[in-house]
Write a protein that holds these residues in place. Structure first.
Motif, PDB file in Angstrom:
ATOM      1  N   LEU A 191       0.820  -1.210   0.000  1.00  0.00           N
ATOM      2  CA  LEU A 191       0.000   0.000   0.000  1.00  0.00           C
ATOM      3  C   LEU A 191       0.856   1.264   0.000  1.00  0.00           C
ATOM      4  CD1 LEU A 191      -2.821  -1.010   2.523  1.00  0.00           C
ATOM      5  CD2 LEU A 191      -2.949  -0.964   0.027  1.00  0.00           C
ATOM      6  N   ARG A 192       1.960   1.214   0.704  1.00  0.00           N
ATOM      7  CA  ARG A 192       2.813   2.407   0.779  1.00  0.00           C
ATOM      8  C   ARG A 192       3.661   2.603  -0.474  1.00  0.00           C
ATOM      9  NH1 ARG A 192       3.357   1.401   7.174  1.00  0.00           N
ATOM     10  NH2 ARG A 192       1.884   3.025   7.812  1.00  0.00           N
ATOM     11  N   SER A 193       3.573   1.642  -1.418  1.00  0.00           N
ATOM     12  CA  SER A 193       4.252   1.803  -2.711  1.00  0.00           C
ATOM     13  C   SER A 193       3.333   2.403  -3.772  1.00  0.00           C
ATOM     14  CB  SER A 193       4.784   0.451  -3.202  1.00  0.00           C
ATOM     15  OG  SER A 193       3.719  -0.412  -3.570  1.00  0.00           O
ATOM     16  N   ILE A 194       2.074   2.692  -3.398  1.00  0.00           N
ATOM     17  CA  ILE A 194       1.134   3.320  -4.330  1.00  0.00           C
ATOM     18  C   ILE A 194       1.665   4.689  -4.756  1.00  0.00           C
ATOM     19  CG2 ILE A 194      -1.172   4.379  -4.447  1.00  0.00           C
ATOM     20  CD1 ILE A 194      -2.214   2.055  -2.768  1.00  0.00           C
ATOM     21  N   ARG A 195       1.594   4.963  -6.040  1.00  0.00           N
ATOM     22  CA  ARG A 195       2.158   6.205  -6.577  1.00  0.00           C
ATOM     23  C   ARG A 195       1.185   7.383  -6.507  1.00  0.00           C
ATOM     24  NH1 ARG A 195       3.478   1.942  -9.698  1.00  0.00           N
ATOM     25  NH2 ARG A 195       1.633   2.289 -10.986  1.00  0.00           N
ATOM     26  N   ASN A 196      -0.095   7.138  -6.755  1.00  0.00           N
ATOM     27  CA  ASN A 196      -1.086   8.202  -6.722  1.00  0.00           C
ATOM     28  C   ASN A 196      -1.179   8.766  -5.301  1.00  0.00           C
ATOM     29  OD1 ASN A 196      -3.917   9.262  -6.192  1.00  0.00           O
ATOM     30  ND2 ASN A 196      -4.035   8.993  -8.405  1.00  0.00           N
ATOM     31  N   ILE A 197      -0.919  10.043  -5.138  1.00  0.00           N
ATOM     32  CA  ILE A 197      -0.826  10.648  -3.814  1.00  0.00           C
ATOM     33  C   ILE A 197      -2.143  10.559  -3.051  1.00  0.00           C
ATOM     34  CG2 ILE A 197      -1.291  12.966  -4.738  1.00  0.00           C
ATOM     35  CD1 ILE A 197       0.889  11.998  -1.668  1.00  0.00           C
TER      36      ILE A 197
ATOM     37  N   LEU B 299      -4.572   8.271  -3.411  1.00  0.00           N
ATOM     38  CA  LEU B 299      -4.821   6.887  -3.013  1.00  0.00           C
ATOM     39  C   LEU B 299      -3.830   6.440  -1.938  1.00  0.00           C
ATOM     40  CD1 LEU B 299      -5.616   5.293  -6.495  1.00  0.00           C
ATOM     41  CD2 LEU B 299      -7.219   6.048  -4.725  1.00  0.00           C
ATOM     42  N   ARG B 300      -2.591   6.927  -2.004  1.00  0.00           N
ATOM     43  CA  ARG B 300      -1.616   6.580  -0.969  1.00  0.00           C
ATOM     44  C   ARG B 300      -2.020   7.182   0.377  1.00  0.00           C
ATOM     45  NH1 ARG B 300       2.742   8.140  -3.357  1.00  0.00           N
ATOM     46  NH2 ARG B 300       3.295   9.993  -2.142  1.00  0.00           N
ATOM     47  N   ASN B 301      -2.528   8.407   0.366  1.00  0.00           N
ATOM     48  CA  ASN B 301      -3.020   9.017   1.600  1.00  0.00           C
ATOM     49  C   ASN B 301      -4.200   8.225   2.161  1.00  0.00           C
ATOM     50  OD1 ASN B 301      -1.154  11.088   1.690  1.00  0.00           O
ATOM     51  ND2 ASN B 301      -2.464  12.557   0.625  1.00  0.00           N
ATOM     52  N   LEU B 302      -5.076   7.768   1.261  1.00  0.00           N
ATOM     53  CA  LEU B 302      -6.236   6.974   1.684  1.00  0.00           C
ATOM     54  C   LEU B 302      -5.761   5.679   2.341  1.00  0.00           C
ATOM     55  CD1 LEU B 302      -9.433   7.107   1.382  1.00  0.00           C
ATOM     56  CD2 LEU B 302      -9.112   5.447  -0.460  1.00  0.00           C
ATOM     57  N   ALA B 303      -4.785   5.026   1.708  1.00  0.00           N
ATOM     58  CA  ALA B 303      -4.234   3.793   2.261  1.00  0.00           C
ATOM     59  C   ALA B 303      -3.557   4.049   3.608  1.00  0.00           C
ATOM     60  CB  ALA B 303      -3.242   3.173   1.282  1.00  0.00           C
ATOM     61  N   GLU B 304      -2.884   5.169   3.721  1.00  0.00           N
ATOM     62  CA  GLU B 304      -2.208   5.497   4.976  1.00  0.00           C
ATOM     63  C   GLU B 304      -3.221   5.704   6.099  1.00  0.00           C
ATOM     64  OE1 GLU B 304       0.984   5.910   7.456  1.00  0.00           O
ATOM     65  OE2 GLU B 304       0.981   5.307   5.352  1.00  0.00           O
TER      66      GLU B 304
ATOM     67  N   GLN C  79      -5.167  -0.662 -19.737  1.00  0.00           N
ATOM     68  CA  GLN C  79      -6.308   0.215 -19.442  1.00  0.00           C
ATOM     69  C   GLN C  79      -6.673   0.202 -17.954  1.00  0.00           C
ATOM     70  OE1 GLN C  79      -6.299  -2.758 -20.894  1.00  0.00           O
ATOM     71  NE2 GLN C  79      -8.365  -3.540 -21.301  1.00  0.00           N
ATOM     72  N   VAL C  80      -6.093  -0.730 -17.190  1.00  0.00           N
ATOM     73  CA  VAL C  80      -6.384  -0.833 -15.759  1.00  0.00           C
ATOM     74  C   VAL C  80      -5.371  -0.018 -14.965  1.00  0.00           C
ATOM     75  CG1 VAL C  80      -6.521  -2.396 -13.787  1.00  0.00           C
ATOM     76  CG2 VAL C  80      -7.437  -3.118 -16.016  1.00  0.00           C
ATOM     77  N   ASP C  81      -5.851   0.863 -14.098  1.00  0.00           N
ATOM     78  CA  ASP C  81      -5.000   1.659 -13.219  1.00  0.00           C
ATOM     79  C   ASP C  81      -4.606   0.795 -12.018  1.00  0.00           C
ATOM     80  OD1 ASP C  81      -4.453   3.389 -10.818  1.00  0.00           O
ATOM     81  OD2 ASP C  81      -4.700   4.997 -12.303  1.00  0.00           O
ATOM     82  N   GLU C  82      -3.305   0.492 -11.912  1.00  0.00           N
ATOM     83  CA  GLU C  82      -2.844  -0.423 -10.856  1.00  0.00           C
ATOM     84  C   GLU C  82      -3.145   0.101  -9.464  1.00  0.00           C
ATOM     85  OE1 GLU C  82       1.419  -1.636  -9.054  1.00  0.00           O
ATOM     86  OE2 GLU C  82       1.132  -2.225 -11.160  1.00  0.00           O
ATOM     87  N   ASP C  83      -2.866   1.369  -9.213  1.00  0.00           N
ATOM     88  CA  ASP C  83      -3.094   1.931  -7.880  1.00  0.00           C
ATOM     89  C   ASP C  83      -4.565   1.848  -7.490  1.00  0.00           C
ATOM     90  OD1 ASP C  83      -0.425   2.509  -7.687  1.00  0.00           O
ATOM     91  OD2 ASP C  83      -0.641   4.636  -8.182  1.00  0.00           O
TER      92      ASP C  83
ATOM     93  N   PRO D 271      -9.179  18.635  -0.696  1.00  0.00           N
ATOM     94  CA  PRO D 271     -10.294  17.757  -1.039  1.00  0.00           C
ATOM     95  C   PRO D 271      -9.812  16.500  -1.768  1.00  0.00           C
ATOM     96  CG  PRO D 271     -10.774  20.025  -1.661  1.00  0.00           C
ATOM     97  CD  PRO D 271      -9.320  19.973  -1.314  1.00  0.00           C
ATOM     98  N   PHE D 272     -10.504  15.405  -1.500  1.00  0.00           N
ATOM     99  CA  PHE D 272     -10.247  14.156  -2.225  1.00  0.00           C
ATOM    100  C   PHE D 272     -11.024  14.229  -3.539  1.00  0.00           C
ATOM    101  CE2 PHE D 272     -10.575   9.684  -3.291  1.00  0.00           C
ATOM    102  CZ  PHE D 272      -9.381   9.139  -2.815  1.00  0.00           C
ATOM    103  N   PRO D 273     -10.417  13.882  -4.685  1.00  0.00           N
ATOM    104  CA  PRO D 273     -11.118  13.989  -5.976  1.00  0.00           C
ATOM    105  C   PRO D 273     -12.420  13.200  -5.980  1.00  0.00           C
ATOM    106  CG  PRO D 273      -8.782  13.628  -6.328  1.00  0.00           C
ATOM    107  CD  PRO D 273      -9.014  13.449  -4.860  1.00  0.00           C
ATOM    108  N   ASN D 274     -13.509  13.869  -6.332  1.00  0.00           N
ATOM    109  CA  ASN D 274     -14.833  13.257  -6.264  1.00  0.00           C
ATOM    110  C   ASN D 274     -14.934  12.030  -7.159  1.00  0.00           C
ATOM    111  OD1 ASN D 274     -17.721  13.333  -5.442  1.00  0.00           O
ATOM    112  ND2 ASN D 274     -18.016  13.660  -7.643  1.00  0.00           N
ATOM    113  N   GLU D 275     -14.444  12.124  -8.388  1.00  0.00           N
ATOM    114  CA  GLU D 275     -14.560  10.981  -9.297  1.00  0.00           C
ATOM    115  C   GLU D 275     -13.763   9.789  -8.795  1.00  0.00           C
ATOM    116  OE1 GLU D 275     -13.233   9.667 -13.760  1.00  0.00           O
ATOM    117  OE2 GLU D 275     -14.234  11.633 -13.583  1.00  0.00           O
TER     118      GLU D 275
END
Length: 322
Positions: A120-126, A128-133, A182-186, A242-246
């Motif tokens: 989880l801490r290797s997630i690149r999207n900031i 999603l990484r904050n969410l995981a944290e 086409q799949v976003d790994e994070d 804010p966390f992105p709504n989409e």
């Protein structure tokens, strides 16, 4: 003398052994006489047990989740093993080796949680990484997550089963992403983490595996969306933005659609690449785990086929020795 595990029980054997009791019921037969029905389990599996001519005094000797010593006889019934109990009594936890009853012990759960944390801490999207944290630092949520089963039966139905299921799925998710750009790994990894998170509230293992009141009345999909909302708010507090709504919608869509079909309980079917991938790998992991358990628990040791499986809707071929 070595203990007699559930999967070692054979036809017409005398039994004097300790198991965990769950799902006890005192029921009347057609003549109005009472009998006790209870499930007995250890780390190898679960077997149904019956005690004829029971009464309220017998019923109150133990509670669901207690260790019980049973005396009785094993027998096949409708293709499954069951135990006819002649005597049952509660045993104190200090008098048993709890490792005989834990499919995943505390040390292994710690190892799995550490492995998941690193992923989880290797997630690149900031975002999603904050969410995981926020998930990882929520001590109350983690405490429930590391002990929760993934189901009451069929797959990963034991303490720590949800954690093991999520770690396994994370590995599968990362393995397939290179083939599907086409799949976003994070996003898929976060979907894996949170798709069954509502089970920490839906299921209980305190007194045997059972559905909680929240599980019966609401279910883990609705509970899961609520937990995602809590994590999103925690993430916004952590990051100060804010966390992105989409992005939040895509995560919640994976939670509510991962069963894949409306008739399987999903209020929505998968409509994004990540939701579609999550559904199929989740189903794969659950069914392959169920396949292993069916073969391990099958009482037809002399047959090349298992008994009928409600999970698969068929018998499965075991074949012969290699």
């Amino acid at each position: 003398m070595a203990r007699r595990s559930v999967t070692q029980l054979g036809e017409n054997e005398s039994i004097n052994e300790v198991y965990i009791a769950s799902s006890k019921q005192l029921r009347p037969n057609r003549q109005g006489n009472l009998y006790l029905q209870v499930q007995l389990s250890d780390k190898t599996g679960i077997v149904n047990a019956m005690m004829w001519n029971a009464n309220d005094s017998v019923y109150k000797r133990f509670e669901d989740g207690d260790y019980v010593r049973i005396q009785g006889t094993s027998q096949y019934y409708n293709g499954s093993m069951q135990v006819i109990v002649s005597h049952i009594e509660k045993i104190e936890a200090k008098d048993v080796d709890e490792s005989d009853f834990m499919q995943i012990g505390p040390q292994r759960r710690d190892e799995l949680l550490q492995e998941l944390s690193e992923q989880l801490r290797s997630i690149r999207n900031i975002h999603l990484r904050n969410l995981a944290e926020c998930f990882l630092i929520d001590e109350a949520l983690i405490a429930r997550f590391r002990t929760s089963p993934a189901a009451v039966k069929n797959h990963h139905a034991y303490e720590g089963g949800l954690l093991e299921h999520v770690v396994s799925l994370t590995k599968v998710a990362k393995a397939i992403v290179p083939f599907y750009p086409q799949v976003d790994e994070d996003l898929l990894v976060i979907g894996v983490l949170l798709h069954d998170i509502g089970k920490v509230d839906e299921l209980s293992s305190d007194k045997g595996l059972a559905y909680s009141d929240e599980g019966q009345l609401i279910g883990h999909l609705v509970s899961g969306v609520s937990i995602v909302d809590q994590l999103v708010r925690a993430s916004e507090k952590l990051s100060g933005e804010p966390f992105p709504n989409e992005l939040a919608l895509r995560i919640k869509h994976m939670v509510v659609s991962h069963h894949g079909k409306l008739e399987y309980g999903s209020p929505k079917v998968p409509m994004t690449a990540e939701a579609l991938a999550l559904h199929y790998i989740d189903s794969l992991d659950a069914h392959m785990h169920g396949f292993d358990r069916l073969l391990a628990d099958d009482v037809n040791s002399d047959s090349r086929w298992t008994s009928y499986s409600p999970l698969f809707g068929r018998k499965l071929f075991k074949g012969g020795e290699a």
